[in-house]
Design an enzyme around this catalytic site. Structure first.
Site: not given
Ligand SMILES: [Zn+2]
Length: 301
Positions: A3, A57, A97, A116, A155, A264
């Protein structure tokens, strides 16, 4: 993962090694996370790096404008779930990787490793840069209190979903969202419109303080995250709720729980962060007590 604090840490590390360097050659392994691998291989060599910065990010590697080109291009890298961007000597063995090798003119190599491959890499012209970065929301570290609260006020969505939405704020993920909501004592399922001004202000301070503290400790290493030198961060030692379900709340001692919000896993303290439904139930119980009270008084002692 990673993050904002982790990406910021990587950027700060790269800033020590990359500006002024020229990319000599590009070598690619698997390329399914690269927008146009052929362009990367053919157009990047010969480019000089002028700077490295963070946008949400994304790592933005700025390239010098080439003679005749209208505007400078840049290399955009999103680390996805497990991406690592590291620099080191070109003759050191590559980690498994590792899919991208940028050879630099000082014998160093910039490498991208991603188990990944949920990351993204794109050599972007001015127009493409705008299309990728333009829709991203406010940077929560740089945002002022008024702008921050303005994005949330009224919101009709859950506060956790809004904090994760990269079009509202860019850079927050599951770890820092949960940690911030705990510090601000706000349940992740609360509807943003239900937050009082004092709660919005508390959330603004919590988000900024936590992100700055995490940057100072060079991010959280909960899985594969390492900085540009391949070193782990330390903020995972300061986590108060993230992945701590069943353990005691640092503030009140209640057991941390896990719920799914916005698809999440979300960690929270049921006592410090009262659930929206719980708040209503407490009110209803109070009303029932008032109604029942006279009846009880008639009973013989
Ligand atoms: Zn608590």
């Amino acid at each position: 993962m990673p993050e904002l604090p982790e990406v910021e840490t990587v950027v700060r590390g790269l800033r020590e090694a990359l500006p002024g360097r020229c990319i000599v050659s590009v070598r690619l392994g698997k390329t399914d996370f690269i927008d146009d691998p052929a362009a990367l291989e053919s157009d990047l060599p010969g480019n000089r790096i002028t700077g490295v910065r963070r946008h949400g990010k994304f790592v933005v590697v700025e390239l010098e404008a080439r003679a005749g080109a209208a505007a400078s291009a840049c290399l955009l890298v999103h680390l996805g779930m497990t991406g690592q961007l590291t620099t080191g000597r070109a003759d050191t063995p590559a980690a498994p990787h590792t899919h991208v090798f940028f050879a630099l003119d000082d014998g160093q190599e910039l490498r991208y490793t991603d188990i990944r491959r949920f990351g993204r890499m794109v050599l972007a012209s001015e127009g493409l840069r705008e299309r990728v970065l333009g829709p991203l929301g406010l940077d929560p570290v740089e945002a002022g209190e008024r702008d921050f609260c303005e994005r949330l006020r009224g919101r009709r969505a859950r506060i956790k979903a809004l904090l994760l939405d990269q079009r509202v704020f860019s850079g927050m993920g599951n770890i820092y969202t949960d940690e911030s909501l705990w510090r601000a004592r706000i349940h992740p399922k609360r509807i943003a419109a239900s937050l009082k001004e004092a709660e919005l202000a508390r959330l603004y301070r919590a988000v900024g303080d936590i992100l700055r503290e995490a940057i100072r400790l060079r991010g959280s290493s909960v899985s594969d995250y390492v900085d540009a030198k391949g070193e782990r961060g330390e903020y995972q030692m300061r986590h108060r709720v993230y992945q701590r379900n069943g353990r005691k709340c640092h503030r009140c001692g209640a057991l941390i729980r896990r719920v799914i919000v916005a698809g999440r896993s979300s960690y929270f303290c049921p006592r410090c962060q009262p659930a929206p439904r719980g708040r209503k139930r407490v009110r209803r119980q109070r009303q029932l007590k008032i109604k029942k009270a006279p009846a009880r008084m008639k009973k013989p002692a």
